[in-house]
Design an enzyme around this catalytic site. Structure first.
Site, mmCIF file in Angstrom:
data_model
loop_
_atom_site.group_PDB
_atom_site.id
_atom_site.type_symbol
_atom_site.label_atom_id
_atom_site.label_comp_id
_atom_site.label_asym_id
_atom_site.label_seq_id
_atom_site.Cartn_x
_atom_site.Cartn_y
_atom_site.Cartn_z
ATOM 1 N N GLU A 27 29.787 40.233 16.999
ATOM 2 C CA GLU A 27 30.685 39.760 18.079
ATOM 3 C C GLU A 27 31.366 38.459 17.702
ATOM 4 O O GLU A 27 31.591 37.600 18.553
ATOM 5 C CB GLU A 27 29.908 39.566 19.386
ATOM 6 C CG GLU A 27 29.746 40.792 20.210
ATOM 7 C CD GLU A 27 30.990 41.648 20.217
ATOM 8 O OE1 GLU A 27 32.088 41.104 20.380
ATOM 9 O OE2 GLU A 27 30.853 42.860 20.019
HETATM 10 C C1 LIG Z 1 23.836 45.462 12.976
HETATM 11 C C2 LIG Z 1 25.303 45.243 13.164
HETATM 12 C C3 LIG Z 1 25.947 45.792 14.268
HETATM 13 C C4 LIG Z 1 27.321 45.638 14.416
HETATM 14 N N1 LIG Z 1 27.965 46.263 15.462
HETATM 15 C C5 LIG Z 1 29.331 46.332 15.456
HETATM 16 C C6 LIG Z 1 30.025 47.183 16.367
HETATM 17 O O1 LIG Z 1 29.439 47.818 17.241
HETATM 18 N N2 LIG Z 1 31.378 47.268 16.253
HETATM 19 C C7 LIG Z 1 32.083 46.569 15.317
HETATM 20 O O2 LIG Z 1 33.288 46.715 15.245
HETATM 21 N N3 LIG Z 1 31.440 45.734 14.454
HETATM 22 C C8 LIG Z 1 30.097 45.599 14.495
HETATM 23 N N4 LIG Z 1 29.436 44.788 13.598
HETATM 24 C C9 LIG Z 1 30.216 43.979 12.677
HETATM 25 C C10 LIG Z 1 30.147 42.491 12.970
HETATM 26 O O3 LIG Z 1 30.858 42.190 14.140
HETATM 27 C C11 LIG Z 1 30.683 41.761 11.724
HETATM 28 O O4 LIG Z 1 29.676 41.895 10.723
HETATM 29 C C12 LIG Z 1 30.976 40.308 11.973
HETATM 30 O O5 LIG Z 1 32.089 40.193 12.822
HETATM 31 C C13 LIG Z 1 31.262 39.537 10.696
HETATM 32 O O6 LIG Z 1 32.136 40.236 9.840
HETATM 33 P P1 LIG Z 1 31.736 40.457 8.319
HETATM 34 O O7 LIG Z 1 30.366 41.000 8.288
HETATM 35 O O8 LIG Z 1 32.798 41.233 7.661
HETATM 36 O O9 LIG Z 1 31.680 39.004 7.701
HETATM 37 P P2 LIG Z 1 32.941 38.192 7.115
HETATM 38 O O10 LIG Z 1 34.061 38.245 8.077
HETATM 39 O O11 LIG Z 1 33.189 38.622 5.729
HETATM 40 O O12 LIG Z 1 32.352 36.715 7.119
HETATM 41 C C14 LIG Z 1 31.463 36.226 6.122
HETATM 42 C C15 LIG Z 1 31.134 34.759 6.394
HETATM 43 O O13 LIG Z 1 32.338 33.984 6.354
HETATM 44 C C16 LIG Z 1 32.483 33.234 7.543
HETATM 45 N N5 LIG Z 1 33.896 33.127 7.902
HETATM 46 C C17 LIG Z 1 34.834 34.098 7.934
HETATM 47 N N6 LIG Z 1 36.008 33.592 8.341
HETATM 48 C C18 LIG Z 1 35.807 32.287 8.578
HETATM 49 C C19 LIG Z 1 36.639 31.211 9.025
HETATM 50 N N7 LIG Z 1 37.919 31.392 9.354
HETATM 51 N N8 LIG Z 1 36.084 29.984 9.134
HETATM 52 C C20 LIG Z 1 34.792 29.780 8.836
HETATM 53 N N9 LIG Z 1 33.963 30.745 8.408
HETATM 54 C C21 LIG Z 1 34.472 31.979 8.287
HETATM 55 C C22 LIG Z 1 31.728 34.016 8.588
HETATM 56 O O14 LIG Z 1 31.329 33.170 9.671
HETATM 57 C C23 LIG Z 1 30.534 34.538 7.786
HETATM 58 O O15 LIG Z 1 29.539 33.565 7.710
HETATM 59 C C24 LIG Z 1 28.058 44.877 13.459
HETATM 60 C C25 LIG Z 1 27.399 44.298 12.380
HETATM 61 C C26 LIG Z 1 26.054 44.501 12.202
HETATM 62 C C27 LIG Z 1 25.398 43.914 10.986
#
Ligand SMILES: Cc1cc2nc3c(=O)[nH]c(=O)nc-3n(C[C@H](O)[C@H](O)[C@H](O)COP(=O)(O)OP(=O)(O)OC[C@H]3O[C@@H](n4cnc5c(N)ncnc54)[C@H](O)[C@@H]3O)c2cc1C
Length: 598
Positions: free
Chosen positions: A443
Site C-alpha cells: 500500500e
Molecule cells: C505480500 C504482498 C502483497 C501485496 N499485495 C498487493 C496487491 O494486492 N495489489 C497490488 O497491486 N500490489 C500488491 N503488493 C505490492 C506492493 O504494494 C509493492 O510491493 C509496494 O508498493 C512496493 O513496490 P515494489 O515492491 O516494486 O518496490 P519498489 O517500488 O521497487 O521500491 C523499492 C524500495 O525503493 C524505495 N523507493 C521507491 N521509490 C522511492 C522514492 N521516490 N523515494 C524514496 N524511496 C523510494 C521503496 O520505498 C522501497 O524501499 C503486494 C506486495 C506483497 C509483498
C-alpha cells in the site's frame, strides 16, 4: 498456543468516553439511530467471531499456506479458511457498513473498523480476503457506472463475490507510471486486457464463485506516465445480463509467491490474456479512482498492525506473569517460588508497556480517523464534511506508516519477552512479527507515506491542514493548561506543538532550495508528527481517566490508563527530540556519499 481476548472495554472507552461517537451520530441522519447499546452488541458479537472462528485458524494458515493447481489455475486455501468465510457471510458481516441501497446495513465506519481490528488480531491473512473486497466495493461505489454498481455491489456487499486490487507489475511497484498492461477497446464497449500483474493479495482462492478484479491498465492512446492509467473491472467469470455467471474470463493465477508471512493469504501472479473488462470512471483517470481503494486500504493496513500489536501484547503479558527467571533486583517478589516472574524486571515491563501504549494510542487515532470518515460521508453540514476529509487525508499516511512501524517495534518487543521461546513456532510470537512485516511495505512503502505526508499533505498546502490539527492540540492545552495533574501530559504536546511550526517551516525553506531535503527528512518527520498525534490522544485519554478517578470511580481501568499515559510520555514520546535532530541533519550526509556507496 497463543490466545486472544477482544479488547472490548478499551474500544468502548475510546468510542463512548473519549470520542462520544453516539452523540456525534445523532447529528448524522443515516446513523441517528445508532446508540451505545447497538455498538456494544456488535462489538461483542464481532469479538466472538474473531476469537472463536478465525483466530483458531491463524497458525494453521501459517503452516499450510495456499496451494495452486497448475493445471486448473485454482487455489486451495488452508484448512478451515473457506468454512470460516461461509460463516462470515452467513452472519451478514460483509454488509456491516455497506450502503443499504446495495444490501448493506449502513452502520458507521467506526464500528466496521473496530471489527476489523479484532479480525486482524485474530488472523491477518484470512482478514485480507474480505478486507480487499471492501476496498473494491468502495472504489466501485464511488466511481462505477450504474450498470457496474448494479452488477457488482450487491454481490460484494453480501460477500457472495470477493474483490482484489491489481496494480503492481514486475517492473513497477511504487512508480505506477511505468505500468504496461494494455486495454484494447472493443466494438461492444468492453475492453480486452493483456499483461502481467504480480503480488496480488487474495488474487485467487476457493472461497467464492467469482472474483472481481480491479485492474489498472493503459488505453492505446494513453499518455505516458501516471496520467495515462485507467481503471477496469475484470471479473474471473464474466457476468450475464441476468446476473448469472457466464464464460470463464482470460484472467488466471500463474503462480503463488513464497513469502515471509501472511501465508494463509494467496499472493498471486495474475496473467491477463485478452480478459474482458469494463472501464471504471474516466479514461486516463484510473489512479484517482483507485485512490479511493488505496486510501481505504492504507487505513486498513494500519489496522492490521494495530491488531497484531494488541494480540502480541496480550500473549506477552500472560507469559511474563507466568514465566519465572531470576530475582528482582530489589529483592525476591515471589518468595514461595524458586525465582520471580519475569514481569518484575524493569526492561520486561518496558517491552510490555511499549506494546500496550502503541496499541491503545493506535486504537484512539484509528477510531478518530474512522469517525472523521463517518462525518465526511454522512454529516449534513458541507463544511464539516470538507474539513473532515482534509483531516483524514493528513492523518492517513500517519495511520499507515506510524502504526505499522510501531507494530514492528511492538511485535518484536513482545517476542523478546518470550526469550528463546519467542523464536519457536508453537508460541505464535514469531508469526506476529513475520505477518506484521509486510504492513510496512505494501500500500505504498512507509517511506512513500512519509513523502506523501511531508511533500503533499503538509508543504503542499502550506501547512494549512496541519495548522487545523495544531488547533485541536492548542484547545486541549488551553482547557487543561492550568490543571497541575494534567501537566505531565499537556506540557510535552504543548511544547512539541510549538516546535512543529518552526520545524516544518524550516524544512519547507530547505526543500524550496533543494527538493532532496524533503526525501532526507520525511521519514523522521512522519514519526515526529505521529507522536504529536498520539500525544494528543494520550492526553485526552488521561484527561478522561483523571476525571473518573477524581469523581471516585474505583475501576482499575482508569488507573491503568493513567499509568500507561505516563509511560508513553516518559519513555516513547521523547524520541521526537532525536528525530527532529536527525531530520535537521539534512540531505548532505546522505547524498554526498559517492565513495561510501560506490
Ligand atoms: C505480500 C504482498 C502483497 C501485496 N499485495 C498487493 C496487491 O494486492 N495489489 C497490488 O497491486 N500490489 C500488491 N503488493 C505490492 C506492493 O504494494 C509493492 O510491493 C509496494 O508498493 C512496493 O513496490 P515494489 O515492491 O516494486 O518496490 P519498489 O517500488 O521497487 O521500491 C523499492 C524500495 O525503493 C524505495 N523507493 C521507491 N521509490 C522511492 C522514492 N521516490 N523515494 C524514496 N524511496 C523510494 C521503496 O520505498 C522501497 O524501499 C503486494 C506486495 C506483497 C509483498
Amino acid at each position: 498456543m497463543p490466545s486472544y481476548t477482544p479488547p472490548i472495554r478499551d474500544m468502548q472507552f475510546v468510542m463512548h468516553e473519549v470520542l462520544k461517537v453516539a452523540d456525534e451520530y445523532k447529528a448524522m441522519p443515516p446513523h441517528a439511530e445508532v446508540d451505545v447499546d447497538t455498538i456494544n452488541a456488535i462489538l461483542e458479537e464481532g469479538g466472538k467471531f474473531a476469537s472463536e472462528v478465525t483466530f483458531p485458524l491463524n497458525q494453521v494458515g501459517d503452516r499450510e499456506g495456499c496451494t495452486l493447481d497448475a493445471k486448473t489455475h485454482e487455489v486451495k486455501t488452508p484448512t478451515g479458511f473457506k468454512e470460516a468465510y461461509a460463516k462470515y457471510v452467513e452472519g451478514g458481516w460483509p454488509a456491516l457498513s455497506a450502503d443499504p441501497e446495495f444490501g448493506g446495513q449502513g452502520l458507521p465506519i467506526v464500528v466496521n473498523q473496530a471489527f476489523y481490528e479484532m479480525l486482524n488480531s485474530a488472523n491477518q491473512a484470512w482478514t485480507m480476503y474480505p478486507g480487499l473486497t471492501h476496498g473494491a466495493y468502495e472504489a466501485l461505489h464511488a466511481h462505477g457506472t450504474p450498470e457496474q454498481k448494479k452488477t457488482y455491489l450487491p454481490r460484494l456487499t453480501s460477500g457472495e463475490w470477493t474483490g482484489t486490487m491489481c496494480l503492481t507489475e514486475p517492473h513497477c511497484g511504487t512508480d505506477l507510471g511505468l505500468l504496461r498492461t494494455k486495454a484494447e477497446p472493443q466494438a461492444d464497449g468492453t475492453y480486452k486486457l493483456t499483461g502481467n500483474k504480480i503480488f496480488i493479495s487474495a488474487g485467487e482462492h476457493d472461497f467464492v464463485s467469482n472474483i472481481v478484479h480491479l485492474v489498472l491498465a493503459r488505453l492505446p492512446d494513453a499518455p505516458s506516465g501516471s496520467k495515462g492509467i485507467s481503471l477496469f473491472v475484470v471479473p474471473k467469470f464474466q457476468v450475464n445480463a441476468d446476473g448469472s455467471l457466464g464464460q470463464r474470463n482470460g484472467i488466471w493465477c500463474g503462480g503463488l509467491e513464497h513469502k515471509m508471512g501472511i501465508h494463509g493469504n494467496a499472493t498471486a501472479q495474475i496473467v491477463l490474456d485478452g480478459a474482458v473488462g469494463t472501464l471504471v470512471g474516466e479514461p486516463h483517470k484510473g489512479l484517482q479512482a483507485m485512490f479511493v481503494m488505496m486510501n481505504a486500504a492504507r487505513i486498513g493496513v494500519g489496522m492490521q498492525s494495530l491488531g497484531l500489536t494488541e494480540v502480541a501484547y496480550q500473549n506477552a503479558l500472560a507469559y511474563a506473569k507466568d514465566r519465572i527467571q531470576m530475582r528482582s533486583l530489589s529483592g525476591p517478589k515471589a518468595k514461595d517460588k524458586p525465582a520471580d516472574p519475569i514481569i518484575v524486571h524493569p526492561d520486561v515491563r518496558k517491552m510490555l508497556l511499549t506494546a500496550k501504549a502503541y496499541a491503545e494510542g493506535g486504537r484512539a487515532l484509528s477510531m478518530f480517523c474512522s469517525l472523521l470518515i463517518d462525518r465526511e460521508l454522512s454529516h449534513p453540514d458541507e463544511k464539516v464534511r470538507k474539513d473532515s476529509a482534509e483531516m483524514v487525508a493528513l492523518l492517513t499516511p500517519i495511520v499507515k506508516a506510524f502504526l505499522t512501524d510501531n507494530g514492528h517495534i511492538a511485535t518484536n518487543a513482545c517476542m523478546q519477552v518470550f526469550g528463546g521461546h519467542g523464536f519457536i513456532g508453537e508460541w505464535g510470537m514469531e508469526q506476529f512479527v513475520r505477518d506484521n512485516r509486510i504492513n510496512m511495505i505494501y500500500e505504498g512503502t512507509n517511506t512513500v507515506q512519509s513523502l506523501d505526508l511531508l511533500g503533499r499533505k503538509v508543504l503542499g498546502n502550506q501547512g494549512a491542514t496541519l495548522k487545523k490539527f495544531g488547533k485541536l492540540v492548542a484547545q486541549l492545552v488551553e482547557e487543561e493548561g492550568v490543571n497541575e495533574k494534567m501537566a505531565e501530559f499537556i506540557n510535552p504536546i504543548a511544547m512539541l506543538g510549538d516546535q512543529m511550526t518552526k520545524f516544518t517551516t524550516e524544512l519547507g525553506f530547505k526543500a524550496f532550495q533543494n527538493p532532496d531535503e524533503v526525501g532526507a527528512a520525511a521519514v523522521d518527520y512522519l514519526r515526529v508528527l505521529g507522536h504529536l498525534v498520539f500525544g494528543y490522544f494520550w492526553a485526552r485519554m488521561a484527561q478522561v481517566a483523571l476525571r473518573e478517578i477524581e469523581a471516585g470511580n474505583a475501576d482499575p481501568f482508569y488507573k491503568a490508563k493513567l499509568q500507561t499515559a505516563r509511560f508513553y510520555f516518559a519513555r516513547l514520546f521523547p524520541e521526537t527530540a532525536t528525530l527532529m535532530r536527525t531530520a535537521r541533519a539534512g540531505a548532505r550526509s546522505l547524498l554526498d556519499t559517492q565513495e561510501a556507496l560506490a
